[in-house]
Design a protein around this motif. Structure first.
Motif, PDB file in Angstrom:
ATOM      1  N   LEU A  50      36.582  36.131  33.911  1.00 34.39           N
ATOM      2  CA  LEU A  50      35.290  35.460  34.072  1.00 34.39           C
ATOM      3  C   LEU A  50      35.351  34.495  35.248  1.00 34.39           C
ATOM      4  O   LEU A  50      36.324  33.747  35.398  1.00 34.39           O
ATOM      5  CB  LEU A  50      34.923  34.688  32.799  1.00 34.39           C
TER       6      LEU A  50
ATOM      7  N   PRO B 215      34.028  31.225  36.928  1.00 31.24           N
ATOM      8  CA  PRO B 215      33.238  30.016  36.658  1.00 31.24           C
ATOM      9  C   PRO B 215      32.156  29.819  37.713  1.00 31.24           C
ATOM     10  O   PRO B 215      32.343  30.178  38.878  1.00 31.24           O
ATOM     11  CB  PRO B 215      34.272  28.887  36.728  1.00 31.24           C
TER      12      PRO B 215
ATOM     13  N   VAL C  33      30.401  33.269  30.647  1.00 33.65           N
ATOM     14  CA  VAL C  33      30.702  32.036  31.387  1.00 33.65           C
ATOM     15  C   VAL C  33      30.131  30.838  30.631  1.00 33.65           C
ATOM     16  O   VAL C  33      30.769  29.784  30.534  1.00 33.65           O
ATOM     17  CB  VAL C  33      30.107  32.104  32.820  1.00 33.65           C
TER      18      VAL C  33
ATOM     19  N   GLU D 192      42.193  29.959  30.661  1.00 36.83           N
ATOM     20  CA  GLU D 192      41.938  31.077  29.739  1.00 36.83           C
ATOM     21  C   GLU D 192      40.713  31.866  30.177  1.00 36.83           C
ATOM     22  O   GLU D 192      40.687  33.096  30.143  1.00 36.83           O
ATOM     23  CB  GLU D 192      41.739  30.550  28.311  1.00 36.83           C
ATOM     24  N   MET D 193      39.702  31.122  30.612  1.00 36.82           N
ATOM     25  CA  MET D 193      38.470  31.748  31.099  1.00 36.82           C
ATOM     26  C   MET D 193      38.766  32.657  32.293  1.00 36.82           C
ATOM     27  O   MET D 193      38.295  33.797  32.358  1.00 36.82           O
ATOM     28  CB  MET D 193      37.492  30.635  31.508  1.00 36.82           C
TER      29      MET D 193
ATOM     30  N   THR E  74      29.978  25.279  35.246  1.00 42.33           N
ATOM     31  CA  THR E  74      31.320  25.072  34.685  1.00 42.33           C
ATOM     32  C   THR E  74      32.047  23.972  35.437  1.00 42.33           C
ATOM     33  O   THR E  74      32.585  23.031  34.840  1.00 42.33           O
ATOM     34  CB  THR E  74      32.137  26.378  34.768  1.00 42.33           C
TER      35      THR E  74
ATOM     36  N   ARG F  12      40.471  35.947  31.526  1.00 44.99           N
ATOM     37  CA  ARG F  12      39.615  36.984  30.939  1.00 44.99           C
ATOM     38  C   ARG F  12      38.719  37.637  32.002  1.00 44.99           C
ATOM     39  O   ARG F  12      37.822  38.420  31.679  1.00 44.99           O
ATOM     40  CB  ARG F  12      38.760  36.401  29.820  1.00 44.99           C
TER      41      ARG F  12
ATOM     42  N   THR G  89      29.745  30.556  27.393  1.00 48.35           N
ATOM     43  CA  THR G  89      30.602  30.289  26.227  1.00 48.35           C
ATOM     44  C   THR G  89      31.700  29.302  26.603  1.00 48.35           C
ATOM     45  O   THR G  89      31.910  28.290  25.927  1.00 48.35           O
ATOM     46  CB  THR G  89      31.255  31.594  25.720  1.00 48.35           C
ATOM     47  N   TYR G  90      32.395  29.608  27.694  1.00 52.11           N
ATOM     48  CA  TYR G  90      33.521  28.764  28.097  1.00 52.11           C
ATOM     49  C   TYR G  90      33.058  27.434  28.693  1.00 52.11           C
ATOM     50  O   TYR G  90      33.750  26.422  28.556  1.00 52.11           O
ATOM     51  CB  TYR G  90      34.416  29.522  29.082  1.00 52.11           C
ATOM     52  N   THR G  91      31.901  27.430  29.329  1.00 49.70           N
ATOM     53  CA  THR G  91      31.382  26.167  29.873  1.00 49.70           C
ATOM     54  C   THR G  91      31.111  25.173  28.744  1.00 49.70           C
ATOM     55  O   THR G  91      31.445  23.991  28.847  1.00 49.70           O
ATOM     56  CB  THR G  91      30.089  26.419  30.682  1.00 49.70           C
TER      57      THR G  91
ATOM     58  N   LEU H  10      39.879  26.399  31.037  1.00 46.54           N
ATOM     59  CA  LEU H  10      39.458  27.007  32.305  1.00 46.54           C
ATOM     60  C   LEU H  10      40.398  28.142  32.695  1.00 46.54           C
ATOM     61  O   LEU H  10      39.955  29.223  33.125  1.00 46.54           O
ATOM     62  CB  LEU H  10      39.419  25.946  33.408  1.00 46.54           C
TER      63      LEU H  10
END
Length: 587
Positions: A243, A245, A212, A237-238, A249, A241, A214-216, A235
């Motif tokens: 994940l 948020p 989480v 894409e996250m 995030t 996967r 990584t994407y944040t 978001l």
């Protein structure tokens, strides 16, 4: 900088008295109405400290292990532990060398702590030497390598960070998600979003699962560089996967929307969070409140605070600080003081961010006595002023001709636990030079460099300006050249200061050379640059040439017609002015 992990860095003179240990491979409003609405809160709420929100990319826990010695804890180990805990890393390094010299295996946890400590002190060479010792005589792990990578990233040496990453892999260690998050965060913080996504691709290629965090990091950076729509794609894409948020995030998205002026969209997004499985927190509301009050929307701000309270979200120190800052910005200083009092009545402890707008407002109003009184009040109240608070007072004292009083405060900063920064030194240097105490002024620069505080653009420009003002233009030019060879590039302001000095000294040929060098180095002249040059030529009694140059610059739209007219009044040349009038009538 030394080549990474060169064997030369490990001293050959260490008295190794026992068999050397070999490295082992690893397996793996309305103002009053808004203020009054705060009274609906219960008065028994506890305060929370104000922390500037940051994405944590290096939070990591290492499995606990016993100290890596085959014997009972030695006196040397006790000394090393004590030095590390006291932050005396050079002393700790000495004990580490002594221990390794006697054939003892270095302890992984304390070596990692030393690496971090040396990087915090900007001593990369010692950090490298600790890793070399750990590699040669101990057992490094991914956490130790992450500390080294993080240190180089913070020093903006991404090339070295990549070398450590490659070395880590070559020694059989698989980078974890924290390793990649450090790299991604470093690229994002430097505006290199494309490189950050390359690291993400490498992460996926290495079968490492993004987190989480990584994407944040990527969402926040994409908000800044690509806009809200691109960030929402990240978001999506996250989510794809699997994940989920968290509020870190979502608050990154809310903050980005507010920063871009999309307050209505941010409000709508906050109210959709419940459907996304999250509840907005005080950080979410604070971002919205700041954005609304920055636009002067006090009525909407009042409604937001009411909503916040009704949902059981406690106002914290940041909330009140936003209100204080907004009131001060609109000149409602007395109301801001009332909010500060109310904040204390609710059991919250104001911090430096709460007091700073008030101190700045008092300084702007010329009420220095009140500003200093508030500094003393902060200290007696247990809230230590920060360097921003002190710099505000120092600057005002210097501007009002009270450099001696400013110097008294400046010299006590370290004693009160708030050492001066580059802005403090810049303020004192300019003030002391202006009062004629040039020796003391230059001592300020020397002291600043001795304390390892690097000069900034303002430092150079202040020095150049003072030298030019005192007729030492050649020395100013030398400093400009020196500035160009440093990491701080001269700006148009730097060049304009030198041009003004040369023109005042009637050195027009030199001024033209500086202008040419400025353009050659890719620094675009502005209107002030051209005016300085024209006036310099004119006052050097080449009035005709000055106005011919001005006429050409007007045609190129480099200077305005109004400025040309002002110049013509300064250097009256009827024929030149008529020429411009004729050229205008032909259009």
């Amino acid at each position: 900088m030394t080549i990474l992990f060169s064997t030369e860095l490990v001293p050959h003179s260490l008295p190794f008295t026992s068999q050397r240990l070999k490295p082992t491979s690893n397996s793996h409003l309305h103002h009053s109405s808004l203020v009054s609405c705060l009274n609906h809160e219960s008065k028994d709420r506890s305060g929370k400290s104000r922390n500037k929100q940051k994405v944590r990319v290096s939070a990591e826990t290492r499995p606990t292990h016993l100290l890596s010695f085959d014997f009972k804890e030695t006196h040397l180990m006790k000394l090393l532990i004590r030095s590390c805990k006291a932050g005396k890393y050079n002393e700790a390094f000495y004990f580490l060398e002594c221990m390794v010299g006697k054939g003892y295996k270095p302890d992984l946890i304390f070596c990692t702590k030393m690496i971090k400590g040396f990087f915090n002190g900007r001593n990369a060479e010692k950090a490298i030497r600790v890793m070399e010792i750990l590699e040669k005589y101990g057992e490094p792990d991914v956490f130790a390598y992450n500390a080294l990578i993080s240190g180089f990233c913070k020093m903006n040496r991404l090339d070295f960070a990549n070398k450590v990453l490659d070395r880590m892999k070559s020694r059989g260690f698989s980078p974890d998600v924290v390793t990649y998050n450090i790299m991604i965060g470093s690229f994002c913080s430097r505006g290199k979003l494309h490189s950050a996504y390359k690291v993400l691709n490498q992460l996926l290629k290495d079968n490492c699962k993004p987190s989480v965090i990584t994407y944040t990091i990527l969402i926040e950076a994409t908000m800044v560089q690509g806009g809200i729509n691109e960030a929402m794609k990240v978001l999506d894409e996250m989510l794809s996967r699997g994940l989920r948020p968290d509020m870190l995030t979502y608050n990154a998205i809310i903050r980005g929307m507010c920063r871009d002026g999309m307050v209505d969209r941010a409000l709508e997004f906050v109210r959709s969070l419940k459907a996304r499985g999250c509840q907005p927190d005080v950080i979410s509301y604070n971002n919205l409140l700041r954005a609304l009050l920055n636009k002067g929307k006090w009525v909407e701000g009042e409604k937001l605070v009411t909503e916040m309270v009704s949902k059981g979200c406690e106002l914290n120190v940041v909330t009140y600080s936003i209100l204080i800052s907004s009131l001060c910005r609109e000149g409602k200083v007395e109301e801001a003081v009332n909010v500060l009092k109310m904040m204390k009545e609710r059991g919250l402890t104001p911090d430096a961010y709460s007091y700073d707008p008030l101190i700045s407002a008092f300084c702007k109003e010329g009420r220095l006595d009140l500003a200093i009184e508030f500094l003393d009040y902060m200290i007696s109240d247990g809230s230590l002023p920060d360097i921003v608070n002190y710099n505000t007072v120092l600057s005002t004292l210097c501007k009002t001709g009270k450099a001696d009083q400013a110097l008294e405060i400046f010299e006590k900063l370290s004693e009160v636990g708030c050492p001066p920064n580059v802005s403090s030194y810049n303020t004192m240097f300019s003030a002391l030079w202006s009062t004629g105490d040039k020796v003391k002024a230059l001592e300020m620069i020397s002291e600043m460099l001795c304390t390892r505080i690097g000069p900034d653009e303002i430092t150079y420009n202040s020095l150049i300006s003072c030298l030019c003002r005192d007729g030492m233009v050649d020395e100013a030019i030398e400093l400009l050249v020196d500035m160009g060879s440093s990491k701080i590039c001269p700006t148009v302001i730097s060049y304009n200061i030198v041009l003004l000095g040369l023109c005042k000294a009637r050195r027009i040929d030199d001024a033209i050379e500086v202008l040419a060098a400025m353009v050659e180095k890719g620094c675009q002249p502005n209107e002030t640059t051209y005016i300085l040059l024209i006036e310099g030529i004119g006052f050097a009694r080449w009035r005709s040439e000055a106005m011919e140059l001005a006429n050409s610059l007007v045609r190129m739209k480099a200077i305005s017609k109004d400025l040309f007219k002002r110049l013509n009044r300064t250097f009256p040349l009827l024929d030149v002015y008529k020429e411009l009038a004729v050229s205008d009538s032909d259009k």
